[in-house]
Design a protein around this motif. Structure first.
Motif, mmCIF file in Angstrom:
data_model
loop_
_atom_site.group_PDB
_atom_site.id
_atom_site.type_symbol
_atom_site.label_atom_id
_atom_site.label_comp_id
_atom_site.label_asym_id
_atom_site.label_seq_id
_atom_site.Cartn_x
_atom_site.Cartn_y
_atom_site.Cartn_z
ATOM 1 N N TYR A 55 0.817 -1.211 0.000
ATOM 2 C CA TYR A 55 0.000 0.000 0.000
ATOM 3 C C TYR A 55 0.853 1.265 0.000
ATOM 4 C CZ TYR A 55 0.693 1.789 4.730
ATOM 5 O OH TYR A 55 1.223 2.356 5.838
ATOM 6 N N TYR A 56 1.993 1.221 0.633
ATOM 7 C CA TYR A 56 2.827 2.418 0.776
ATOM 8 C C TYR A 56 3.277 2.951 -0.585
ATOM 9 C CZ TYR A 56 5.937 5.551 3.330
ATOM 10 O OH TYR A 56 6.534 6.657 3.860
ATOM 11 N N ASP A 57 3.598 2.029 -1.502
ATOM 12 C CA ASP A 57 4.027 2.433 -2.839
ATOM 13 C C ASP A 57 2.853 2.515 -3.822
ATOM 14 O OD1 ASP A 57 6.729 2.607 -2.172
ATOM 15 O OD2 ASP A 57 7.025 0.465 -2.491
ATOM 16 N N PHE A 58 1.994 1.495 -3.831
ATOM 17 C CA PHE A 58 0.925 1.431 -4.821
ATOM 18 C C PHE A 58 -0.183 2.446 -4.568
ATOM 19 C CE2 PHE A 58 1.548 -3.247 -6.278
ATOM 20 C CZ PHE A 58 2.810 -2.930 -6.692
ATOM 21 N N PHE A 59 -0.503 2.702 -3.323
ATOM 22 C CA PHE A 59 -1.603 3.605 -2.991
ATOM 23 C C PHE A 59 -1.104 4.918 -2.387
ATOM 24 C CE2 PHE A 59 -3.476 -0.709 -2.684
ATOM 25 C CZ PHE A 59 -4.319 -0.613 -3.768
ATOM 26 N N LYS A 64 0.645 10.385 2.252
ATOM 27 C CA LYS A 64 -0.447 10.636 3.189
ATOM 28 C C LYS A 64 0.117 10.859 4.585
ATOM 29 C CE LYS A 64 -3.735 8.637 0.294
ATOM 30 N NZ LYS A 64 -4.884 8.010 0.006
ATOM 31 N N PRO A 65 -0.636 11.543 5.430
ATOM 32 C CA PRO A 65 -0.150 11.801 6.793
ATOM 33 C C PRO A 65 0.058 10.498 7.575
ATOM 34 C CG PRO A 65 -2.148 13.069 6.325
ATOM 35 C CD PRO A 65 -1.921 12.158 5.168
ATOM 36 N N PHE A 66 0.919 10.601 8.574
ATOM 37 C CA PHE A 66 1.245 9.422 9.386
ATOM 38 C C PHE A 66 0.007 8.818 10.039
ATOM 39 C CE2 PHE A 66 2.164 7.646 13.577
ATOM 40 C CZ PHE A 66 2.967 6.578 13.201
ATOM 41 N N TYR A 67 -0.889 9.669 10.543
ATOM 42 C CA TYR A 67 -2.069 9.143 11.245
ATOM 43 C C TYR A 67 -2.950 8.302 10.328
ATOM 44 C CZ TYR A 67 -5.085 12.810 9.268
ATOM 45 O OH TYR A 67 -5.783 13.605 8.423
ATOM 46 N N LEU A 129 -11.820 3.492 4.119
ATOM 47 C CA LEU A 129 -12.407 4.613 3.385
ATOM 48 C C LEU A 129 -11.702 5.926 3.717
ATOM 49 C CD1 LEU A 129 -16.242 3.860 3.442
ATOM 50 C CD2 LEU A 129 -14.724 3.898 1.461
ATOM 51 N N LEU A 130 -11.422 6.138 4.988
ATOM 52 C CA LEU A 130 -10.723 7.371 5.368
ATOM 53 C C LEU A 130 -9.356 7.468 4.691
ATOM 54 C CD1 LEU A 130 -11.535 7.781 9.167
ATOM 55 C CD2 LEU A 130 -12.187 9.304 7.300
ATOM 56 N N PHE A 131 -8.651 6.355 4.643
ATOM 57 C CA PHE A 131 -7.324 6.358 4.009
ATOM 58 C C PHE A 131 -7.433 6.706 2.524
ATOM 59 C CE2 PHE A 131 -3.910 4.268 1.671
ATOM 60 C CZ PHE A 131 -2.799 4.777 2.321
ATOM 61 N N PHE A 132 -8.364 6.040 1.837
ATOM 62 C CA PHE A 132 -8.437 6.223 0.391
ATOM 63 C C PHE A 132 -9.145 7.515 -0.020
ATOM 64 C CE2 PHE A 132 -7.658 1.595 0.349
ATOM 65 C CZ PHE A 132 -6.547 1.615 -0.455
ATOM 66 N N LEU A 133 -9.968 8.066 0.850
ATOM 67 C CA LEU A 133 -10.727 9.258 0.485
ATOM 68 C C LEU A 133 -10.109 10.552 1.016
ATOM 69 C CD1 LEU A 133 -14.340 7.917 1.117
ATOM 70 C CD2 LEU A 133 -13.062 7.969 -1.028
ATOM 71 N N ALA A 134 -8.990 10.443 1.726
ATOM 72 C CA ALA A 134 -8.427 11.599 2.430
ATOM 73 C C ALA A 134 -8.010 12.742 1.509
ATOM 74 C CB ALA A 134 -7.244 11.162 3.284
ATOM 75 N N GLN A 135 -7.375 12.466 0.422
ATOM 76 C CA GLN A 135 -6.817 13.550 -0.392
ATOM 77 C C GLN A 135 -7.446 13.602 -1.782
ATOM 78 O OE1 GLN A 135 -2.652 12.611 -0.068
ATOM 79 N NE2 GLN A 135 -2.420 13.894 1.748
ATOM 80 N N ILE A 136 -8.724 13.337 -1.834
ATOM 81 C CA ILE A 136 -9.430 13.371 -3.121
ATOM 82 C C ILE A 136 -10.008 14.768 -3.329
ATOM 83 C CG2 ILE A 136 -11.511 12.550 -4.298
ATOM 84 C CD1 ILE A 136 -10.953 9.812 -3.292
ATOM 85 N N THR A 137 -9.931 15.238 -4.535
ATOM 86 C CA THR A 137 -10.627 16.458 -4.904
ATOM 87 C C THR A 137 -12.039 16.044 -5.301
ATOM 88 O OG1 THR A 137 -8.553 17.350 -5.766
ATOM 89 C CG2 THR A 137 -10.590 18.458 -6.432
ATOM 90 N N TRP A 138 -13.007 16.516 -4.547
ATOM 91 C CA TRP A 138 -14.370 16.028 -4.694
ATOM 92 C C TRP A 138 -15.123 16.758 -5.794
ATOM 93 C CZ3 TRP A 138 -15.908 11.674 -2.535
ATOM 94 C CH2 TRP A 138 -15.151 11.164 -1.495
#
Length: 181
Positions: A55-59, A64-67, A129-138
């Protein structure tokens, strides 16, 4: 005369050499359902491990932030621990003084585990969901896609609730039947 023959047969039961050999590996094999659950646990564990390694490389986990990274690892670990706990629940049934007591204690454990199952699934999916949706431009389209995903996840959680309710209902009816007997 008939009772004497029955008594004689009872006393000689198991005394023939090889009488117990027709039972394959008594006490050493697992039921087929348990083998299937163990195989599913292995496949899911390998999948979770592969996901955590990639996930660290592919996603873009590094961006993304550490948290969020910590939350993702925690959620994946929670789902894995949930699967292990479920396997252990099934593998180690409660053994009390009699069948009714055993089933009553098992029913209690299954009820508790059903709540844990629903909560861990909800928390695990929420973390993903939080991980994948965190930095999306909506945009409007992305909101509709999110609504569809949330609806699908809601249906899954409701289905899981129904499965657990059915299992608990089956065990409860057996305990009630034992109470009536």
């Amino acid at each position: 005369m008939e009772q004497d023959a029955l008594k004689s047969a009872w006393q000689q039961a198991g005394s023939r050499p090889g009488a117990m050999q027709h039972i394959p590996a008594a006490g050493r094999s697992f039921p087929p359902a348990l083998k299937a659950i163990r195989r599913q646990l292995l496949v899911e564990s390998l999948g979770y491990a592969a996901f955590l390694l990639m996930y660290y490389d592919f996603f873009d986990g590094r961006e993304k932030p550490f948290y969020l990274n910590a939350l993702l690892v925690l959620c994946i670990s929670l789902m894995l621990l949930h699967n292990i706990a479920g396997y252990l629940l099934i593998k180690n049934p409660v053994k009390a003084g009699n069948l009714k007591q055993s089933l009553t204690l098992y029913l209690q454990r299954v009820r508790q585990f059903s709540v844990v199952s629903l909560l861990s699934r909800l928390l695990g999916i929420s973390g993903l969901l939080l991980f994948f949706l965190a930095q999306i431009t909506w945009s409007a389209t992305k909101y509709w896609i999110l609504a569809g995903v949330l609806l699908f996840l809601g249906i899954q959680l409701f289905s899981l609730y129904r499965v657990w309710s059915g299992r608990i209902g089956q065990i409860s009816s057996i305990v009630k039947d034992l109470d009536a007997a």
